[in-house]
Design a protein around this motif. Sequence first.
Motif, PDB file in Angstrom:
ATOM      1  N   UNK A  18       0.824  -1.207   0.000  1.00  0.00           N
ATOM      2  CA  UNK A  18       0.000   0.000   0.000  1.00  0.00           C
ATOM      3  C   UNK A  18       0.860   1.259   0.000  1.00  0.00           C
ATOM      4  N   UNK A  19       1.907   1.270   0.815  1.00  0.00           N
ATOM      5  CA  UNK A  19       2.762   2.446   0.915  1.00  0.00           C
ATOM      6  C   UNK A  19       3.528   2.678  -0.378  1.00  0.00           C
ATOM      7  N   UNK A  20       4.058   1.616  -0.983  1.00  0.00           N
ATOM      8  CA  UNK A  20       4.807   1.767  -2.229  1.00  0.00           C
ATOM      9  C   UNK A  20       3.923   2.321  -3.345  1.00  0.00           C
ATOM     10  N   UNK A  21       2.676   1.882  -3.392  1.00  0.00           N
ATOM     11  CA  UNK A  21       1.745   2.377  -4.414  1.00  0.00           C
ATOM     12  C   UNK A  21       1.337   3.824  -4.133  1.00  0.00           C
ATOM     13  N   UNK A  22       1.075   4.132  -2.860  1.00  0.00           N
ATOM     14  CA  UNK A  22       0.685   5.498  -2.504  1.00  0.00           C
ATOM     15  C   UNK A  22       1.818   6.474  -2.811  1.00  0.00           C
ATOM     16  N   UNK A 390       8.625  -4.000  -5.683  1.00  0.00           N
ATOM     17  CA  UNK A 390       8.569  -4.792  -6.908  1.00  0.00           C
ATOM     18  C   UNK A 390       7.144  -4.862  -7.445  1.00  0.00           C
ATOM     19  N   UNK A 391       6.189  -5.084  -6.558  1.00  0.00           N
ATOM     20  CA  UNK A 391       4.798  -5.150  -6.985  1.00  0.00           C
ATOM     21  C   UNK A 391       4.348  -3.816  -7.581  1.00  0.00           C
ATOM     22  N   UNK A 392       4.683  -2.722  -6.924  1.00  0.00           N
ATOM     23  CA  UNK A 392       4.286  -1.404  -7.431  1.00  0.00           C
ATOM     24  C   UNK A 392       4.902  -1.128  -8.791  1.00  0.00           C
ATOM     25  N   UNK A 393       6.153  -1.509  -8.994  1.00  0.00           N
ATOM     26  CA  UNK A 393       6.794  -1.306 -10.291  1.00  0.00           C
ATOM     27  C   UNK A 393       6.058  -2.068 -11.383  1.00  0.00           C
ATOM     28  N   UNK A 394       5.644  -3.297 -11.085  1.00  0.00           N
ATOM     29  CA  UNK A 394       4.904  -4.072 -12.082  1.00  0.00           C
ATOM     30  C   UNK A 394       3.539  -3.457 -12.342  1.00  0.00           C
ATOM     31  N   UNK A 395       2.834  -3.039 -11.302  1.00  0.00           N
ATOM     32  CA  UNK A 395       1.485  -2.512 -11.461  1.00  0.00           C
ATOM     33  C   UNK A 395       1.479  -1.201 -12.244  1.00  0.00           C
ATOM     34  N   UNK A 396       2.523  -0.396 -12.101  1.00  0.00           N
ATOM     35  CA  UNK A 396       2.577   0.891 -12.782  1.00  0.00           C
ATOM     36  C   UNK A 396       3.316   0.835 -14.116  1.00  0.00           C
ATOM     37  N   UNK A 397       3.742  -0.356 -14.521  1.00  0.00           N
ATOM     38  CA  UNK A 397       4.434  -0.495 -15.792  1.00  0.00           C
ATOM     39  C   UNK A 397       5.843   0.034 -15.789  1.00  0.00           C
ATOM     40  N   UNK A 398       6.449   0.183 -14.606  1.00  0.00           N
ATOM     41  CA  UNK A 398       7.837   0.623 -14.523  1.00  0.00           C
ATOM     42  C   UNK A 398       8.771  -0.556 -14.782  1.00  0.00           C
ATOM     43  N   UNK A 399      10.040  -0.259 -14.987  1.00  0.00           N
ATOM     44  CA  UNK A 399      11.039  -1.306 -15.140  1.00  0.00           C
ATOM     45  C   UNK A 399      11.317  -1.929 -13.771  1.00  0.00           C
ATOM     46  N   UNK A 400      10.990  -3.197 -13.552  1.00  0.00           N
ATOM     47  CA  UNK A 400      11.252  -3.797 -12.238  1.00  0.00           C
ATOM     48  C   UNK A 400      12.744  -3.823 -11.930  1.00  0.00           C
ATOM     49  N   UNK A 401      13.079  -3.632 -10.653  1.00  0.00           N
ATOM     50  CA  UNK A 401      14.491  -3.601 -10.276  1.00  0.00           C
ATOM     51  C   UNK A 401      15.138  -4.962 -10.395  1.00  0.00           C
ATOM     52  N   UNK A 402      14.314  -6.025 -10.458  1.00  0.00           N
ATOM     53  CA  UNK A 402      14.823  -7.373 -10.675  1.00  0.00           C
ATOM     54  C   UNK A 402      13.772  -8.156 -11.443  1.00  0.00           C
ATOM     55  N   UNK A 403      14.183  -9.242 -12.050  1.00  0.00           N
ATOM     56  CA  UNK A 403      13.265 -10.077 -12.820  1.00  0.00           C
ATOM     57  C   UNK A 403      12.212 -10.674 -11.882  1.00  0.00           C
ATOM     58  N   UNK A 404      10.922 -10.371 -12.095  1.00  0.00           N
ATOM     59  CA  UNK A 404       9.897 -10.899 -11.187  1.00  0.00           C
ATOM     60  C   UNK A 404       9.460 -12.327 -11.495  1.00  0.00           C
ATOM     61  N   UNK A 405       9.976 -12.924 -12.550  1.00  0.00           N
ATOM     62  CA  UNK A 405       9.509 -14.251 -12.963  1.00  0.00           C
ATOM     63  C   UNK A 405       9.593 -15.315 -11.863  1.00  0.00           C
ATOM     64  N   UNK A 406      10.660 -15.356 -11.037  1.00  0.00           N
ATOM     65  CA  UNK A 406      10.726 -16.417 -10.021  1.00  0.00           C
ATOM     66  C   UNK A 406       9.599 -16.373  -8.998  1.00  0.00           C
ATOM     67  N   UNK A 407       8.895 -15.247  -8.898  1.00  0.00           N
ATOM     68  CA  UNK A 407       7.854 -15.087  -7.874  1.00  0.00           C
ATOM     69  C   UNK A 407       6.449 -15.094  -8.502  1.00  0.00           C
ATOM     70  N   UNK A 408       6.371 -15.382  -9.787  1.00  0.00           N
ATOM     71  CA  UNK A 408       5.109 -15.280 -10.512  1.00  0.00           C
ATOM     72  C   UNK A 408       4.068 -16.281 -10.005  1.00  0.00           C
ATOM     73  N   UNK A 409       2.809 -15.841  -9.821  1.00  0.00           N
ATOM     74  CA  UNK A 409       1.744 -16.802  -9.477  1.00  0.00           C
ATOM     75  C   UNK A 409       1.554 -17.862 -10.547  1.00  0.00           C
TER      76      UNK A 409
END
Length: 413
Positions: A18-22, A390-409
């Motif tokens: 919540x804080x990262x998105x806000x 990491x979640x906020x970067x993905x939700x806002x279409x930013x470049x993630x600081x690391x590859x999020x694939x290992x944590x993908x649902x």
Amino acid sequence: MDADVIVLGAGMVGVSAALALQQRGRQVWLLDRRAPGEETSHGNAGLLERAAVIPYGFPRQLSSVLRLAANRSPDVRYHPATLPSYAGWLWQYWRESAPARLAATGRAMLPLLEACLPEHDAWIRAAGVTELRRSEGLLEAWRGEATFFDEAANAQRIAREYGLGLTVLDAAALHQAEPGLGQGFSGAIHWHDPHSIRDPGALVRGYAAYFQTLGGVLKQCAVQGLRQAGNGWQVHTDAGVYQAREVVLALGPWSDDLYTPLGYRIPLQVKRGYHMHYYARGPGLQRTVVDMENSFLVAPMARGLRLATGVELARRDAPPTPNQLAQAEALAQGLFPLGERVDAEPWVGCRPCLPDMRPVIGAAPRHPGLWFCFGHSHLGLTLGPVSGRLLAEMMLGEQPFTDPAPYSPARFA
């Protein structure tokens, strides 16, 4: 819409999302049936465990498995009636703990661990809760001399490989560092990188208060269900129905209550744990000390010395069975400076765990606008802010600081 994003769950992970998105300009509502930091985030070891580069795997030695199966070990206990429901999960956990798979998980988790302290540092200062953090490191203490020498050599190898700081302390050096400890440890490994938090629940509350100062909305209500509605989502609660374009599911061990009705089969289970606070005798402790052979720790906290246990496999809402705590308390007497109990009853809580020892962070594969962020196991306090980032970067279409694939649902599709 009531908000751009509704985050469900006000533990460390949910508050962090919540804080990262806000911070990034989204209007965010944070919902939970309890106040921030009152569930799993309240009752942990209070460690920002930067040095946890080797995942907490399932034991592979037959002797260790047989010892745990006897159900008398202080590190793992289980409710026999619960084992059938855990059987498939335990098999997956055992399989993922094979050396090659465990090493792959270690590599996948390393970017999160490397970024965890800078993310916490920024928020601790911004939230004005610097008094909660201590940076004296962590002591892993060993009773057996031969075991200690072997583990110290292994720790030095890990420290060199991952660029971590440590000091090996013999019994005399350990007593000098922690004069409150009694005689009985052969030595300890002093990891320098971990930080400790003297009140983990207060840290979560501090972050939640900072979230509100930025315009975030906090509502205490019980979430009862989710439903897609047009281009957004409806969140049904005991206080009414709220709507947002996107929803983040960050309810920790309760996340399956909402994703299972949507058709997801993510293998989430809980490892329960207990803690109790004690008045300190003499000089007390300056650092968190782990009794490595018995898998419990004693940490200096705001309420006194906190003794925290290992793992109990039991249903999430089963009545407490604090036999493990009583066993650890007996093993600690005379060695740790524990006085009388402070709490009227032991605290019990649940760690949300996945068998591959990685959290779920990312978009729900079949439901646009729904995001998952849970399953951080023993590292929720440590990884909350970096997971939120990491979640906020993905939700806002930013470049993630690391590859999020290992944590993908989607890895559980």
